[in-house]
Write an enzyme that holds these catalytic residues in place. Sequence first.
Site, mmCIF file in Angstrom:
data_model
loop_
_atom_site.group_PDB
_atom_site.id
_atom_site.type_symbol
_atom_site.label_atom_id
_atom_site.label_comp_id
_atom_site.label_asym_id
_atom_site.label_seq_id
_atom_site.Cartn_x
_atom_site.Cartn_y
_atom_site.Cartn_z
ATOM 1 N N ALA A 9 0.768 -1.001 0.183
ATOM 2 C CA ALA A 9 0.204 0.223 -0.061
ATOM 3 C C ALA A 9 1.348 0.932 -0.238
ATOM 4 O O ALA A 9 2.223 1.146 0.509
ATOM 5 C CB ALA A 9 -0.793 0.137 1.319
ATOM 6 N N PRO A 10 0.559 2.327 -0.126
ATOM 7 C CA PRO A 10 -0.646 2.491 -1.355
ATOM 8 C C PRO A 10 -0.831 2.257 -3.085
ATOM 9 O O PRO A 10 -2.297 1.800 -3.727
ATOM 10 C CB PRO A 10 -1.294 4.012 -1.595
ATOM 11 N N GLY A 11 0.295 1.376 -3.173
ATOM 12 C CA GLY A 11 -0.039 0.996 -4.533
ATOM 13 C C GLY A 11 0.502 0.566 -5.948
ATOM 14 O O GLY A 11 0.814 0.600 -7.083
ATOM 15 N N ARG B 52 -5.434 0.512 4.379
ATOM 16 C CA ARG B 52 -4.162 1.081 3.484
ATOM 17 C C ARG B 52 -4.691 0.136 2.517
ATOM 18 O O ARG B 52 -4.291 0.271 1.236
ATOM 19 C CB ARG B 52 -3.182 0.922 3.422
ATOM 20 N N ASP C 205 0.838 -9.479 7.324
ATOM 21 C CA ASP C 205 2.438 -8.753 8.323
ATOM 22 C C ASP C 205 3.275 -9.243 6.626
ATOM 23 O O ASP C 205 3.303 -10.262 7.096
ATOM 24 C CB ASP C 205 2.618 -8.753 9.382
ATOM 25 N N ASP D 126 9.886 -2.678 -0.423
ATOM 26 C CA ASP D 126 10.437 -1.295 -0.140
ATOM 27 C C ASP D 126 9.757 -1.171 0.775
ATOM 28 O O ASP D 126 8.762 -0.792 1.419
ATOM 29 C CB ASP D 126 9.085 -0.486 -1.081
ATOM 30 N N CYS E 116 12.958 4.744 1.905
ATOM 31 C CA CYS E 116 13.067 6.246 1.466
ATOM 32 C C CYS E 116 13.696 6.935 2.649
ATOM 33 O O CYS E 116 13.251 7.975 3.031
ATOM 34 C CB CYS E 116 11.765 7.090 1.080
#
Lengths: 296, 158
Positions: free
Chosen positions: A108-110, A135, A157, A174, A225
Amino acid sequence: MSGKDFFIDRYQQLGWKYRETKLRQTIRINETNAKGKNLVDRLEHLGVSLEKIPFLKSGYWVQSSKVSVGATAEYLLGFYSIQEAAAQIPVSLFTRLKGKFVLDASAAPGGKTVQLANLMENTGIIVALDVEKRRLSALSNHLERCHVRNTLVYLLDARLSSNLKFKFHRILIDAPCSGNFASDPVWFKNRTLKDVERNSALQRQILTKAVECLADDGELIYSTCSLEPEEDELNIDWAIKNLKLSIEEISCHGEKGLTEIFGTKLDPLVERCKRLWPGETQGFFVCKLKKRGVVL
Amino acid sequence: MKAASLFNFISQFNVQVALNPELIFEKNGRFFLLNDLIKPLVNRDFFYAGVYLGKAKAGKFFPSFILLSLLAKEGQANRIVIDRKSAWLFICGRDVLRKSIVRIHGQAKKGTNTLVLNEFGECLGFGRILGKVTGLILGNEIAIRNVSDIGDFLRRER
């Protein structure tokens, strides 16, 4: 151990001089959906001025716009997505995605799930996981808007991904991370080194479980990030020592991964990772991993 | 069979779409079209799978925009093409005036549903025909009542 001065000093020790960053809005054309649509011309006709991003295949900076880029018919029809430039890099590093069985561990968010589906031309299967139901609704809307057809979404999870008993050809982690100041104006105020250490531990758990689901000849892309080395190079140095992984050469925008962190020397191959300090893009870190010593 | 609401909905557009009932999965009133690769991997805990077709609630079917665009590709389906300005107003939730209609395909009888397309043939949603859709070029009366449009993606986020 927190505050702007504390973190800026850390970045300086890592070789980067802090400067304020203003990110430009960025879109990614969903090539599969937009085929034959002359999308750039259509957007320019609407008053959206675009600049091609030289280091991305389908990425454009929005130079100026007379309309809201997130509310055009072309956006609502799934011809493009709004996705930050650095965030477009991880998925682009996979090879031969068509027909593959892919895990998107924190989906998410995709944005990256849709990018995967586009590069796969809706072939194969993407298993997309996220831990928050709210989400997942955003993810589902994104999949519907972009006409994605090959995705199976679970509320799960990522640390439980091995419970699915699947073996994936490609895995995208990610990872949930501490973020960075370029995309969050109150980042320095809200973040502490404790947050970074907690996220680093979570990321190692996700990596450990994901490797259990990786096919012997599979590719794993790890990205964050975060600018904090505990979530980036130090985690990858730990992974190659503890999870029998090797770091692959990648060719993309960014600087070499750091191999000396606050006086500690890391495996020299960690330089194969890419680190993006904030500037043209937000802060980012990415690398490609494979299982080591597998005879195919 | 709950999928009946889905097939009833599709039939309102004067079209037959070959959806294999064995590949249609329903979960909490939401319908998904799977393919042969995904089907064996799905267990009851899934949140979303394959092609989302829409949801049934209180006996009514609410189609997804993927389903509407699939229907729009069928040659016989009821479709109405509208002009550029009206297309923008339609995705803002507005109805379609008779003067905005550029082309009509399939049936256009009062009380039937029709897909609403822009000048590029892209499906923006669907509506219900309220009255005569042909005739006076300056017709300012509402011809198609907006039932659902892609602007919904933005409204859902509020």
